[in-house]
Structures are given as structure tokens and as C-alpha cells.
Write a protein that holds these residues in place. Sequence first.
Motif, PDB file in Angstrom:
ATOM      1  N   ALA A  80       0.829  -1.208   0.000  1.00 33.50           N
ATOM      2  CA  ALA A  80       0.000   0.000   0.000  1.00 33.50           C
ATOM      3  C   ALA A  80       0.864   1.259   0.000  1.00 33.50           C
ATOM      4  CB  ALA A  80      -0.931  -0.002   1.214  1.00 33.50           C
ATOM      5  N   GLN A  81       1.912   1.257   0.830  1.00 32.73           N
ATOM      6  CA  GLN A  81       2.793   2.426   0.868  1.00 32.73           C
ATOM      7  C   GLN A  81       3.599   2.546  -0.418  1.00 32.73           C
ATOM      8  OE1 GLN A  81       5.076   2.989   4.465  1.00 32.73           O
ATOM      9  NE2 GLN A  81       6.608   4.254   3.436  1.00 32.73           N
ATOM     10  N   ALA A  82       4.074   1.409  -0.930  1.00 32.75           N
ATOM     11  CA  ALA A  82       4.881   1.431  -2.150  1.00 32.75           C
ATOM     12  C   ALA A  82       4.076   1.952  -3.347  1.00 32.75           C
ATOM     13  CB  ALA A  82       5.418   0.029  -2.454  1.00 32.75           C
ATOM     14  N   GLN A  83       2.806   1.554  -3.435  1.00 29.30           N
ATOM     15  CA  GLN A  83       1.961   2.031  -4.528  1.00 29.30           C
ATOM     16  C   GLN A  83       1.784   3.539  -4.465  1.00 29.30           C
ATOM     17  OE1 GLN A  83      -1.565  -0.359  -3.944  1.00 29.30           O
ATOM     18  NE2 GLN A  83      -0.928  -1.892  -5.441  1.00 29.30           N
ATOM     19  N   TYR A  84       1.584   4.058  -3.253  1.00 24.82           N
ATOM     20  CA  TYR A  84       1.425   5.499  -3.080  1.00 24.82           C
ATOM     21  C   TYR A  84       2.703   6.225  -3.490  1.00 24.82           C
ATOM     22  CZ  TYR A  84       1.267   9.985  -0.654  1.00 24.82           C
ATOM     23  OH  TYR A  84       1.339  11.326  -0.366  1.00 24.82           O
ATOM     24  N   GLU A  85       3.841   5.725  -3.008  1.00 24.87           N
ATOM     25  CA  GLU A  85       5.109   6.387  -3.304  1.00 24.87           C
ATOM     26  C   GLU A  85       5.456   6.306  -4.783  1.00 24.87           C
ATOM     27  OE1 GLU A  85       7.819   4.499  -0.638  1.00 24.87           O
ATOM     28  OE2 GLU A  85       7.201   5.719   1.091  1.00 24.87           O
ATOM     29  N   ALA A  86       5.120   5.181  -5.425  1.00 25.09           N
ATOM     30  CA  ALA A  86       5.388   5.032  -6.851  1.00 25.09           C
ATOM     31  C   ALA A  86       4.564   6.027  -7.669  1.00 25.09           C
ATOM     32  CB  ALA A  86       5.084   3.605  -7.301  1.00 25.09           C
ATOM     33  N   THR A  87       3.305   6.197  -7.284  1.00 25.96           N
ATOM     34  CA  THR A  87       2.446   7.155  -7.984  1.00 25.96           C
ATOM     35  C   THR A  87       2.975   8.565  -7.838  1.00 25.96           C
ATOM     36  OG1 THR A  87       0.484   5.783  -7.656  1.00 25.96           O
ATOM     37  CG2 THR A  87       0.108   8.104  -8.127  1.00 25.96           C
ATOM     38  N   LYS A  88       3.362   8.935  -6.613  1.00 22.95           N
ATOM     39  CA  LYS A  88       3.898  10.270  -6.379  1.00 22.95           C
ATOM     40  C   LYS A  88       5.211  10.478  -7.118  1.00 22.95           C
ATOM     41  CE  LYS A  88       0.738  12.015  -3.823  1.00 22.95           C
ATOM     42  NZ  LYS A  88      -0.065  13.146  -4.339  1.00 22.95           N
ATOM     43  N   ALA A  89       6.071   9.451  -7.132  1.00 21.24           N
ATOM     44  CA  ALA A  89       7.348   9.568  -7.828  1.00 21.24           C
ATOM     45  C   ALA A  89       7.131   9.749  -9.322  1.00 21.24           C
ATOM     46  CB  ALA A  89       8.207   8.328  -7.562  1.00 21.24           C
ATOM     47  N   SER A  90       6.172   9.008  -9.866  1.00 18.66           N
ATOM     48  CA  SER A  90       5.865   9.124 -11.290  1.00 18.66           C
ATOM     49  C   SER A  90       5.350  10.515 -11.619  1.00 18.66           C
ATOM     50  CB  SER A  90       4.829   8.072 -11.686  1.00 18.66           C
ATOM     51  OG  SER A  90       4.470   8.192 -13.044  1.00 18.66           O
ATOM     52  N   GLN A  91       4.502  11.046 -10.749  1.00 13.50           N
ATOM     53  CA  GLN A  91       3.979  12.386 -10.972  1.00 13.50           C
ATOM     54  C   GLN A  91       5.086  13.436 -10.892  1.00 13.50           C
ATOM     55  OE1 GLN A  91       0.881  12.618  -8.025  1.00 13.50           O
ATOM     56  NE2 GLN A  91      -0.652  11.702  -9.362  1.00 13.50           N
ATOM     57  N   ARG A  92       5.987  13.283  -9.905  1.00 13.82           N
ATOM     58  CA  ARG A  92       7.095  14.233  -9.782  1.00 13.82           C
ATOM     59  C   ARG A  92       8.003  14.175 -11.000  1.00 13.82           C
ATOM     60  NH1 ARG A  92       7.071  12.456  -4.332  1.00 13.82           N
ATOM     61  NH2 ARG A  92       8.739  10.963  -4.791  1.00 13.82           N
ATOM     62  N   ALA A  93       8.276  12.939 -11.461  1.00 11.63           N
ATOM     63  CA  ALA A  93       9.121  12.788 -12.639  1.00 11.63           C
ATOM     64  C   ALA A  93       8.475  13.431 -13.854  1.00 11.63           C
ATOM     65  CB  ALA A  93       9.392  11.302 -12.904  1.00 11.63           C
ATOM     66  N   GLY A  94       7.167  13.230 -13.970  1.00  9.92           N
ATOM     67  CA  GLY A  94       6.452  13.821 -15.098  1.00  9.92           C
ATOM     68  C   GLY A  94       6.490  15.337 -15.057  1.00  9.92           C
ATOM     69  N   ILE A  95       6.318  15.907 -13.859  1.00  7.08           N
ATOM     70  CA  ILE A  95       6.346  17.361 -13.709  1.00  7.08           C
ATOM     71  C   ILE A  95       7.733  17.908 -14.043  1.00  7.08           C
ATOM     72  CG2 ILE A  95       6.226  19.225 -12.008  1.00  7.08           C
ATOM     73  CD1 ILE A  95       3.980  17.609 -10.645  1.00  7.08           C
ATOM     74  N   ASN A  96       8.771  17.226 -13.538  1.00  7.24           N
ATOM     75  CA  ASN A  96      10.140  17.678 -13.823  1.00  7.24           C
ATOM     76  C   ASN A  96      10.447  17.616 -15.313  1.00  7.24           C
ATOM     77  OD1 ASN A  96      10.653  18.153 -11.123  1.00  7.24           O
ATOM     78  ND2 ASN A  96      11.521  16.123 -10.762  1.00  7.24           N
ATOM     79  N   GLU A  97      10.006  16.533 -15.940  1.00  5.61           N
ATOM     80  CA  GLU A  97      10.224  16.397 -17.373  1.00  5.61           C
ATOM     81  C   GLU A  97       9.445  17.463 -18.134  1.00  5.61           C
ATOM     82  OE1 GLU A  97       9.659  13.119 -20.984  1.00  5.61           O
ATOM     83  OE2 GLU A  97       9.387  12.535 -18.889  1.00  5.61           O
ATOM     84  N   ALA A  98       8.237  17.746 -17.668  1.00  8.44           N
ATOM     85  CA  ALA A  98       7.419  18.761 -18.329  1.00  8.44           C
ATOM     86  C   ALA A  98       8.080  20.131 -18.245  1.00  8.44           C
ATOM     87  CB  ALA A  98       6.037  18.804 -17.676  1.00  8.44           C
ATOM     88  N   ARG A  99       8.623  20.431 -17.085  1.00 12.64           N
ATOM     89  CA  ARG A  99       9.293  21.720 -16.916  1.00 12.64           C
ATOM     90  C   ARG A  99      10.521  21.831 -17.819  1.00 12.64           C
ATOM     91  NH1 ARG A  99       8.891  21.781 -10.288  1.00 12.64           N
ATOM     92  NH2 ARG A  99       6.738  22.568 -10.163  1.00 12.64           N
ATOM     93  N   ALA A 100      11.269  20.730 -17.897  1.00 13.38           N
ATOM     94  CA  ALA A 100      12.455  20.738 -18.755  1.00 13.38           C
ATOM     95  C   ALA A 100      12.056  20.901 -20.214  1.00 13.38           C
ATOM     96  CB  ALA A 100      13.240  19.441 -18.565  1.00 13.38           C
ATOM     97  N   ASN A 101      11.027  20.182 -20.618  1.00 10.56           N
ATOM     98  CA  ASN A 101      10.562  20.294 -22.001  1.00 10.56           C
ATOM     99  C   ASN A 101      10.034  21.689 -22.303  1.00 10.56           C
ATOM    100  OD1 ASN A 101      11.195  17.635 -22.493  1.00 10.56           O
ATOM    101  ND2 ASN A 101       9.124  16.869 -22.156  1.00 10.56           N
ATOM    102  N   ALA A 102       9.342  22.269 -21.334  1.00  9.71           N
ATOM    103  CA  ALA A 102       8.803  23.613 -21.535  1.00  9.71           C
ATOM    104  C   ALA A 102       9.924  24.623 -21.718  1.00  9.71           C
ATOM    105  CB  ALA A 102       7.924  24.004 -20.354  1.00  9.71           C
ATOM    106  N   ALA A 103      11.000  24.454 -20.936  1.00  9.79           N
ATOM    107  CA  ALA A 103      12.138  25.366 -21.054  1.00  9.79           C
ATOM    108  C   ALA A 103      12.780  25.258 -22.433  1.00  9.79           C
ATOM    109  CB  ALA A 103      13.166  25.056 -19.967  1.00  9.79           C
TER     110      ALA A 103
END
Length: 225
Positions: free
Chosen positions: A127-150
Amino acid sequence: MSTILYARVSTADQTLSHQRTQAEQAGFTIDEVVADQGVSGATTALRERAEGRRLFDLLRHGDTLVVRWVDRLGRNYADVTDTIKEFMRRGVVVRTVINNMTFDGATEDPIQMAVRDALIGFMAATAQAQYEATKASQRAGINEARANAAIQRKKTEYLGRKPSYDREKYDSVIRLLSMEVAGTSEIARLLGLTRQTVLRIKEDPGKALAALEAWDAGSKEAVKQ
């Protein structure tokens, strides 16, 4: 002896009625429902939730506590394992709708106790791992989005086709997929998306979020210019 359903509804995509219906369809006769609305299972322990405290007061020896799965109790390993063991010490049987798992403290056989406790630990860790994986994926996506936007701002590149979903629909797809209550086609119908769009989000949620964030960031920059 009572059978009490505990439901934690943390997002708009989850409903109390659905969790109760699932339990009843699985054969449980529910005497009372206790539910916390809009509460994070990762940051708020069960004892710290308004209805969670009431649950601790309600449960008595011989009662059965029903949850959709252990992640409704929480998404923190220590909190979930401590909670289930506390209930078992009180003589409460904990049962899950998904996988029809049963945890109680009746057995005194050390091997059975070890297997039971190991399974509780595994499910709580999942249960904890699923939550952390989802959050990590979202953070990675946001970071990638910011880099792509730049990069897009520097090169003034064409943004490409706008995603057919917004952040609200993206979050809804992620939540419904994690709940495992509907297939790809049903989720698409409910949210007004194509099946292909839901599949793209399911197969690579980080990339799907990155595309959305990149387009939004680029659009905002274009408006400023």
C-alpha cells in the motif's frame, strides 16, 4: 457482534456507496459504516482521523472490521501494521473485500502467526509502495514537463497537438485505475475520453503527465509573449 465497514474516501473519484456495494456483493452484511472523507492515508494516521478515532471506540471483541483493502486503513506501513495488530489484540477480526483476506488473533500456533504477520506486513508495504510510486511518477512527469517547456521556450518550437485530457481527467484516470473497479473502456466512457487516451495514461503515467504539463507551460508562455 457487529460487522463494521470502514471506508476512506480521499478523492472525488472514490465513493462511499461504491465501497459499501462492493462489500455487500462480496457477501458481507454491514451493520454500520464509518467513513472519512478527503483524508490522506499516507500523511494522516487512522487514530488521527475524525471517524478513525470513532472506529477505535466502536470496535469490540468479536466484531468484524471490513475494508475494501488495507490501503483504506492507510498507506503508511507502520500505521497499517500497528492498527491491524491492535484490532486483533482486541479480538476484532479484520477482513478485506479484495482477495477475501482474514486477519484475527485467535491462533496461537507460532507458524500460523508468523505467516499471518508476514502477510499483513507485505500488504501494508505494498500500500505504501503504490502510493510512493504514484507520487514519484507524478514528480518525474512534472520535472520532465518543466524541462521540455524550457526547451520549447528557447527554441520556440511548435507545441504539437493539445492533449485530449486536462489535469482533472488525468488524475481521475489514475485514481480509477488504482481502484481496479473499471476497465479501460468503462473509464473512457465515464470520463468522455477515447480508449486509446486511457491506455496511453495507463502505460506511461509520467509521460502522459509530462505532455500535459509541457503543453500548459508552453501555452502560458505563448500568451505572455
